[in-house]
Design an enzyme around this catalytic site. Structure first.
Site, PDB file in Angstrom:
ATOM      1  N   GLU A  78     106.626  24.906  66.988  1.00 46.05           N
ATOM      2  CA  GLU A  78     107.025  26.165  66.346  1.00 46.05           C
ATOM      3  C   GLU A  78     106.290  26.382  65.025  1.00 46.05           C
ATOM      4  O   GLU A  78     106.086  27.513  64.611  1.00 46.05           O
ATOM      5  CB  GLU A  78     108.540  26.185  66.092  1.00 46.05           C
ATOM      6  CG  GLU A  78     109.338  26.702  67.274  1.00 46.05           C
ATOM      7  CD  GLU A  78     110.776  27.078  66.931  1.00 46.05           C
ATOM      8  OE1 GLU A  78     111.242  26.815  65.807  1.00 46.05           O
ATOM      9  OE2 GLU A  78     111.450  27.637  67.818  1.00 46.05           O
ATOM     10  N   LYS A 135     114.346  36.638  72.482  1.00 45.85           N
ATOM     11  CA  LYS A 135     115.676  36.786  71.884  1.00 45.85           C
ATOM     12  C   LYS A 135     116.141  38.230  71.975  1.00 45.85           C
ATOM     13  O   LYS A 135     117.289  38.518  72.313  1.00 45.85           O
ATOM     14  CB  LYS A 135     115.636  36.392  70.404  1.00 45.85           C
ATOM     15  CG  LYS A 135     116.009  34.959  70.123  1.00 45.85           C
ATOM     16  CD  LYS A 135     116.201  34.783  68.618  1.00 45.85           C
ATOM     17  CE  LYS A 135     116.180  33.307  68.233  1.00 45.85           C
ATOM     18  NZ  LYS A 135     116.221  33.084  66.798  1.00 45.85           N
ATOM     19  N   HIS A 175     104.645   3.512  82.556  1.00 42.35           N
ATOM     20  CA  HIS A 175     104.800   3.527  84.012  1.00 42.35           C
ATOM     21  C   HIS A 175     104.948   4.933  84.552  1.00 42.35           C
ATOM     22  O   HIS A 175     105.498   5.146  85.632  1.00 42.35           O
ATOM     23  CB  HIS A 175     105.999   2.650  84.395  1.00 42.35           C
ATOM     24  CG  HIS A 175     105.852   1.259  83.877  1.00 42.35           C
ATOM     25  ND1 HIS A 175     105.106   0.297  84.516  1.00 42.35           N
ATOM     26  CD2 HIS A 175     106.278   0.687  82.716  1.00 42.35           C
ATOM     27  CE1 HIS A 175     105.126  -0.823  83.805  1.00 42.35           C
ATOM     28  NE2 HIS A 175     105.824  -0.604  82.696  1.00 42.35           N
TER      29      HIS A 175
HETATM   30  O1  LIG Z   1     119.727  27.383  63.684  1.00 46.91           O
HETATM   31  P1  LIG Z   1     119.639  28.660  64.419  1.00 46.91           P
HETATM   32  O2  LIG Z   1     119.481  29.838  63.536  1.00 46.91           O
HETATM   33  O3  LIG Z   1     120.775  28.816  65.381  1.00 46.91           O
HETATM   34  O4  LIG Z   1     118.317  28.639  65.265  1.00 46.91           O
HETATM   35  C1  LIG Z   1     118.083  27.719  66.288  1.00 46.91           C
HETATM   36  C2  LIG Z   1     116.624  27.681  66.606  1.00 46.91           C
HETATM   37  O5  LIG Z   1     116.163  28.950  67.029  1.00 46.91           O
HETATM   38  C3  LIG Z   1     114.882  29.222  66.489  1.00 46.91           C
HETATM   39  O6  LIG Z   1     115.024  30.163  65.498  1.00 46.91           O
HETATM   40  C4  LIG Z   1     113.953  29.792  67.499  1.00 46.91           C
HETATM   41  O7  LIG Z   1     113.729  28.904  68.539  1.00 46.91           O
HETATM   42  C5  LIG Z   1     114.432  27.874  65.907  1.00 46.91           C
HETATM   43  O8  LIG Z   1     113.471  28.009  64.933  1.00 46.91           O
HETATM   44  C6  LIG Z   1     115.729  27.341  65.434  1.00 46.91           C
HETATM   45  O9  LIG Z   1     115.693  25.988  65.122  1.00 46.91           O
END
Ligand SMILES: O=P(O)(O)OC[C@H]1O[C@](O)(CO)[C@@H](O)[C@@H]1O
Length: 447
Positions: free
Chosen positions: A270, A412, A299
């Site tokens: 990320e 998202k 393995h």
């Molecule tokens: O802690 P949050 O805001 O729930 O986010 C969880 C995860 O989602 C993200 O924003 C996107 O994968 C990550 O960077 C983060 O660790």
């Protein structure tokens, strides 16, 4: 605290690293003045007494704690618990600590049935306070918890102090709340209440975790590039990436470190996988992290590493101090068993790690090695901080932002819209059309 061997990684390329000195000096200056958000962790010690007080109160009321979080809000906790308590801790440990970091109707049902909910506490962790997977798990398990008579004031919320639904719910319920410093991104947050509160629940010293991080910070800011392990390793990573090594394998030689491998993968992917540079140019930066465990994956993956494409770098992580587990002399007439008598499991692990590294080096594969002194909070704190710093230095070299993650936003938003979140209503038709088109172009064959 940590020993970093780059001899077989740089293999004569030291001169070529000079081009990374300028970003390194920039990095070091910012590190020294604590200008990077991840250095905020170093200040989190002041929250420990309050966390320990809450942990002590809750420990007497609950025998199990279920932590709900995902990504940066779960991976560090899993790494921490596994390293310091071991993967089998919950079999006999008290209190037990479980982490649910996925949407899983199967696991939700199983946990509902398996746990004694009169003795199970809930810890809800989300930096943003809005991540849909964790929010859904929270409302589901909150209902289960409430129906079993769980007290709202025993819930623990860990999130950003900003104006988010999580803080509002926490206030409404009177839950315990610990905040992360706002600029600290989730994947760098293990040394904040995100990791320090679960640590406190299990009696792990947060102060020692932070002490390890502080020591690494001091060394990294003090040493010049010629002897600075971060410069040599980070510069080497950039050198190899420019020569087509697009995969970063982290070979952790201890099962206690296998969850650390997953923490590393999120941090690396990320932070460094970026389409745009800091100036907005399209760079498509990043290398693919791949965590594996020795000896287990000798393995499974080693065949590919040794004989497959030469597109990888290899990091080995080991622990120097090991309990002495001596093998008895048994079956001494059988050559496959006789040689073990009197040797230790620690010796065997070290020999196998060395053998694997040598065999890769002989194939011309670039290998580095990070050795932790022991299994202690200080060593783990050092390891977390070292890899956080490494990622940020590599980002300086590649000129990308290691603290954002724009690539996960689209998925998202589609989820929010399709799940019916009110503030995404306007975009719903657009996403529904996208789904329709996607489904239309599927070609499914049944076997
Ligand atoms: O802690 P949050 O805001 O729930 O986010 C969880 C995860 O989602 C993200 O924003 C996107 O994968 C990550 O960077 C983060 O660790």
């Amino acid at each position: 605290m940590l020993k970093v061997d780059v001899g077989h990684f740089l293999a004569g390329a030291e001169e070529e690293l000079k081009i990374y000195q300028e970003p390194f000096f920039r990095f070091q200056e910012r590190l020294d003045s604590c200008a990077y958000p991840f250095t905020l962790s170093l200040e989190e010690g002041r929250k420990i007494p309050a966390m320990e007080a809450v942990a002590e109160r809750l420990r007497s009321a609950y025998e199990t704690f279920l932590v709900l979080g995902i990504g940066g809000s779960s991976l560090g906790i899993k790494a921490l618990v596994q390293f310091l308590k071991g993967p089998y801790y919950n079999l006999a440990g008290s209190p037990r600590l479980l982490v649910l970091d996925n949407i899983s109707p199967h696991l939700a049902r199983q946990l509902t049935d398996l746990l004694d909910w009169r003795r199970t506490g809930l810890i809800y962790i989300s930096k943003s306070g809005s991540t849909p997977e964790t929010a859904a798990n929270f409302i589901y398990f909150y209902q289960v918890y409430r129906e079993a008579g769980g007290r709202p004031q025993d819930l623990v919320f860990i999130c950003d102090p900003g104006d988010n639904g999580m803080n509002r719910i926490a206030r409404e319920l009177g839950a315990e709340v610990f905040h992360l410093p706002p600029p600290l991104p989730g994947r760098y947050s293990v040394l904040s209440p995100v990791g320090l509160f679960p640590a406190a629940l299990l009696g792990i010293s947060g102060e020692e975790l932070l002490e390890g991080a502080r020591r690494v910070h001091e060394v990294l800011t003090a040493k010049g590039p010629e002897t600075n392990p971060l410069f040599l390793l980070g510069g080497g990573i950039c050198y190899w990436s420019a020569r087509g090594k697009n995969i970063h394998v982290l070979f952790n030689y201890e099962t206690l470190l296998s969850e650390f491998g997953f923490w590393f993968m999120q941090l690396w992917a990320e932070s460094l996988g970026k389409k745009l540079s800091l100036t907005g140019a399209e760079v498509r930066a990043g290398t693919t992290p791949l965590a594996c465990v020795g000896t287990t994956d000798q393995h499974s993956l080693l065949q590919l590493f040794k004989e497959g494409p030469d597109d990888k770098i290899y990091g080995f992580v080991t622990i120097e101090e090991k309990p002495e587990v001596v093998l008895p002399s048994l079956f001494t007439t059988e050559k496959e068993y006789a040689y073990f008598g009197g040797r230790t499991l620690g010796e065997q692990l070290a020999v196998e790690q060395l053998a694997t590294e040598i065999s890769l080096v002989r194939e011309g594969r670039p290998c580095y090695h990070v050795a932790l002194h022991d299994v202690s909070p200080a060593s783990l704190g050092a390891l977390f901080y070292f890899f956080e710093a490494l990622v940020v230095f590599v980002a300086e070299c590649w000129q990308v932002n290691p603290f954002d993650q724009p690539g996960v936003e689209e998925g998202k938003q589609i989820t929010y819209a399709l799940m019916g979140r009110k503030d995404y209503e306007a975009r719903r038709p657009q996403f529904e059309a996208l789904v329709e088109e996607f489904v239309r172009r599927r070609r499914i064959y049944t076997v």
